[in-house]
Write an enzyme that holds these catalytic residues in place. Structure first.
Site, PDB file in Angstrom:
ATOM      1  N   THR A   6       0.857  -1.186   0.000  1.00  0.00           N
ATOM      2  CA  THR A   6       0.000   0.000   0.000  1.00  0.00           C
ATOM      3  C   THR A   6       0.892   1.235   0.000  1.00  0.00           C
ATOM      4  OG1 THR A   6      -1.651  -1.182   1.285  1.00  0.00           O
ATOM      5  CG2 THR A   6      -1.845   1.220   1.216  1.00  0.00           C
ATOM      6  N   LYS A  48      -7.278   1.957  -2.805  1.00  0.00           N
ATOM      7  CA  LYS A  48      -6.833   1.444  -1.494  1.00  0.00           C
ATOM      8  C   LYS A  48      -6.896   2.559  -0.438  1.00  0.00           C
ATOM      9  CE  LYS A  48      -4.854  -1.186   1.605  1.00  0.00           C
ATOM     10  NZ  LYS A  48      -4.948  -2.527   2.070  1.00  0.00           N
TER      11      LYS A  48
HETATM   12  P1  NAP Z   1       5.418  -6.374   7.473  1.00  0.00           P
HETATM   13  O1  NAP Z   1       4.962  -7.605   8.145  1.00  0.00           O
HETATM   14  O2  NAP Z   1       6.035  -5.288   8.272  1.00  0.00           O
HETATM   15  O3  NAP Z   1       6.454  -6.832   6.311  1.00  0.00           O
HETATM   16  C1  NAP Z   1       7.129  -5.891   5.527  1.00  0.00           C
HETATM   17  C2  NAP Z   1       7.948  -6.619   4.483  1.00  0.00           C
HETATM   18  O4  NAP Z   1       8.633  -5.666   3.657  1.00  0.00           O
HETATM   19  C3  NAP Z   1       9.044  -7.509   5.083  1.00  0.00           C
HETATM   20  O5  NAP Z   1       9.227  -8.630   4.258  1.00  0.00           O
HETATM   21  C4  NAP Z   1      10.254  -6.582   5.047  1.00  0.00           C
HETATM   22  O6  NAP Z   1      11.492  -7.262   5.062  1.00  0.00           O
HETATM   23  C5  NAP Z   1      10.036  -5.924   3.704  1.00  0.00           C
HETATM   24  N1  NAP Z   1      10.728  -4.642   3.569  1.00  0.00           N
HETATM   25  C6  NAP Z   1      10.441  -3.492   4.207  1.00  0.00           C
HETATM   26  N2  NAP Z   1      11.267  -2.524   3.803  1.00  0.00           N
HETATM   27  C7  NAP Z   1      12.105  -3.076   2.887  1.00  0.00           C
HETATM   28  C8  NAP Z   1      13.180  -2.584   2.119  1.00  0.00           C
HETATM   29  N3  NAP Z   1      13.571  -1.306   2.189  1.00  0.00           N
HETATM   30  N4  NAP Z   1      13.815  -3.441   1.308  1.00  0.00           N
HETATM   31  C9  NAP Z   1      13.423  -4.732   1.221  1.00  0.00           C
HETATM   32  N5  NAP Z   1      12.417  -5.262   1.920  1.00  0.00           N
HETATM   33  C10 NAP Z   1      11.759  -4.436   2.748  1.00  0.00           C
HETATM   34  O7  NAP Z   1       4.235  -5.685   6.649  1.00  0.00           O
HETATM   35  P2  NAP Z   1       2.921  -6.356   6.029  1.00  0.00           P
HETATM   36  O8  NAP Z   1       1.838  -6.309   7.029  1.00  0.00           O
HETATM   37  O9  NAP Z   1       3.282  -7.613   5.346  1.00  0.00           O
HETATM   38  O10 NAP Z   1       2.549  -5.232   4.957  1.00  0.00           O
HETATM   39  C11 NAP Z   1       3.192  -5.169   3.688  1.00  0.00           C
HETATM   40  C12 NAP Z   1       2.444  -4.166   2.819  1.00  0.00           C
HETATM   41  O11 NAP Z   1       1.097  -4.623   2.650  1.00  0.00           O
HETATM   42  C13 NAP Z   1       2.358  -2.762   3.422  1.00  0.00           C
HETATM   43  O12 NAP Z   1       2.419  -1.800   2.414  1.00  0.00           O
HETATM   44  C14 NAP Z   1       0.998  -2.770   4.113  1.00  0.00           C
HETATM   45  O13 NAP Z   1       0.482  -1.457   4.243  1.00  0.00           O
HETATM   46  C15 NAP Z   1       0.205  -3.623   3.137  1.00  0.00           C
HETATM   47  N6  NAP Z   1      -0.970  -4.327   3.704  1.00  0.00           N
HETATM   48  C16 NAP Z   1      -0.927  -4.915   4.942  1.00  0.00           C
HETATM   49  C17 NAP Z   1      -2.053  -5.586   5.421  1.00  0.00           C
HETATM   50  C18 NAP Z   1      -2.074  -6.273   6.758  1.00  0.00           C
HETATM   51  O14 NAP Z   1      -3.176  -6.605   7.254  1.00  0.00           O
HETATM   52  N7  NAP Z   1      -0.947  -6.545   7.381  1.00  0.00           N
HETATM   53  C19 NAP Z   1      -3.203  -5.663   4.630  1.00  0.00           C
HETATM   54  C20 NAP Z   1      -3.201  -5.096   3.368  1.00  0.00           C
HETATM   55  C21 NAP Z   1      -2.075  -4.428   2.907  1.00  0.00           C
HETATM   56  P3  NAP Z   1      12.099  -7.765   6.475  1.00  0.00           P
HETATM   57  O15 NAP Z   1      11.492  -9.104   6.740  1.00  0.00           O
HETATM   58  O16 NAP Z   1      13.550  -7.833   6.233  1.00  0.00           O
HETATM   59  O17 NAP Z   1      11.736  -6.735   7.517  1.00  0.00           O
END
Ligand code: NAP
Length: 278
Positions: free
Chosen positions: A89, A164
């Site tokens: 997002t 979104k």
């Molecule tokens: P998360 O659990 O914090 O995971 C973030 C992921 O991104 C991890 O794999 C992290 O790697 C990677 N990452 C972050 N910064 C990076 C960088 N600079 N270079 C390479 N990898 C990087 O977040 P999430 O909940 O999965 O959310 C991911 C996305 O989906 C976000 O944009 C969020 O807003 C969206 N989203 C989330 C949900 C939800 O319910 N959680 C629902 C819909 C959409 P590491 O493992 O090394 O930290």
């Protein structure tokens, strides 16, 4: 088509498992390498190496800068006609920048943010809102189908992310309504499980109440969507709303509340931690 995924966080992990189960997944990259361990496909040490091998690349990282960093990295090695699908997002502007960067290498880009939470990612029931070329979407639709229950093409690049933002504004209001109402129920000393069960079956029923209602009243906020990430999304929506001259007071209130929770050290908790303030 060989499919690779970059980002195995709370959402990416569920999506990668679905891709693997459906037989599409050929490679994974995650910044923290340990998260790749469970996958019996190629583990890449760098996103550039993954990009050189894949026909389709799914991105699921945190914020705008992370998406642009990954896109700039993969653009150095990407093959012509590769399709990059960003499920993170971020802002519509970031989507447009990513698409422009990849177009220079004859690669296509779809902004394809999702809604449905970690449960949706795990169960393959996400709702996906897509911006970009509709014909490109049709080429990857069979792949995306294993992660989603609904895929809607919205319009040009960036329109998926704008949609979104609509979703995130709505989630802010729902979070405020559910946490406030359940705090009221507790103050009435009502049996919370029964209250949640009966309300979930009526006109006020919603996804957030179903999936987070009981846990929040039990002081359990570990699962799901980090409130710092929702804060990031609402800041994007705030800017877009200001540009369009639209007031979003519930979202503004939620930004203020999340900032308090982040100052208190709760930024990595689920958005239902808003209940702490009620
Ligand atoms: P998360 O659990 O914090 O995971 C973030 C992921 O991104 C991890 O794999 C992290 O790697 C990677 N990452 C972050 N910064 C990076 C960088 N600079 N270079 C390479 N990898 C990087 O977040 P999430 O909940 O999965 O959310 C991911 C996305 O989906 C976000 O944009 C969020 O807003 C969206 N989203 C989330 C949900 C939800 O319910 N959680 C629902 C819909 C959409 P590491 O493992 O090394 O930290």
């Amino acid at each position: 088509m060989k499919v690779g995924i970059i980002g195995l966080g709370a959402m990416g992990l569920g999506m990668a498992r679905r891709l693997a189960q459906a037989g599409f997944l050929a490679g994974v990259y995650n910044r923290t390498a340990a998260k790749m361990a469970e996958f019996s496909v190629t583990h890449y040490a760098q996103p550039e190496a993954l990009a050189a091998d894949m026909d389709v690349i799914v991105l699921c990282v945190s914020a705008d800068k992370d998406v642009l960093d990954m896109v700039e990295a993969i653009a150095t090695t990407i093959k012509p006609n590769t399709i990059v699908i960003d499920t993170s997002t971020v802002s519509s502007e970031t989507a447009q920048q990513a698409a422009a960067c990849l177009a220079k290498h004859n690669a296509a880009f779809l902004d394809a943010p999702v809604s449905g939470g970690v449960e949706g990612a795990k169960n393959g029931t996400l709702s996906m809102m897509v911006g970009g070329d509709a014909a490109v979407l049709e080429r990857v639709r069979p792949i995306l189908a294993c992660m989603t229950a609904r895929i809607i093409h919205i319009g040009a690049t960036g329109s998926g992310q704008a949609t979104k933002a609509v979703n995130q504004i709505m989630c802010a209001g729902i979070n405020q309504a559910v946490t406030e109402a359940l705090a009221f129920a507790e103050a009435q000393q009502l049996p919370m499980a029964k209250v949640i069960e009966v309300i979930a079956g009526g006109a006020a029923g919603n996804w957030f109440l179903d999936h987070r209602g009981l846990t929040m009243t039990q002081g359990e906020f570990s699962t799901g969507f980090k409130l710092a990430l929702h804060h990031k999304d609402l800041k994007i929506a705030e800017l877009m709303a200001a540009q369009a001259g639209v007031a979003i007071p519930l979202a503004a209130m939620t930004i203020t509340d999340y900032e308090q929770l982040m100052r208190e050290g709760y930024g990595d908790e689920d958005i239902s931690a808003l209940y702490r303030l009620k």
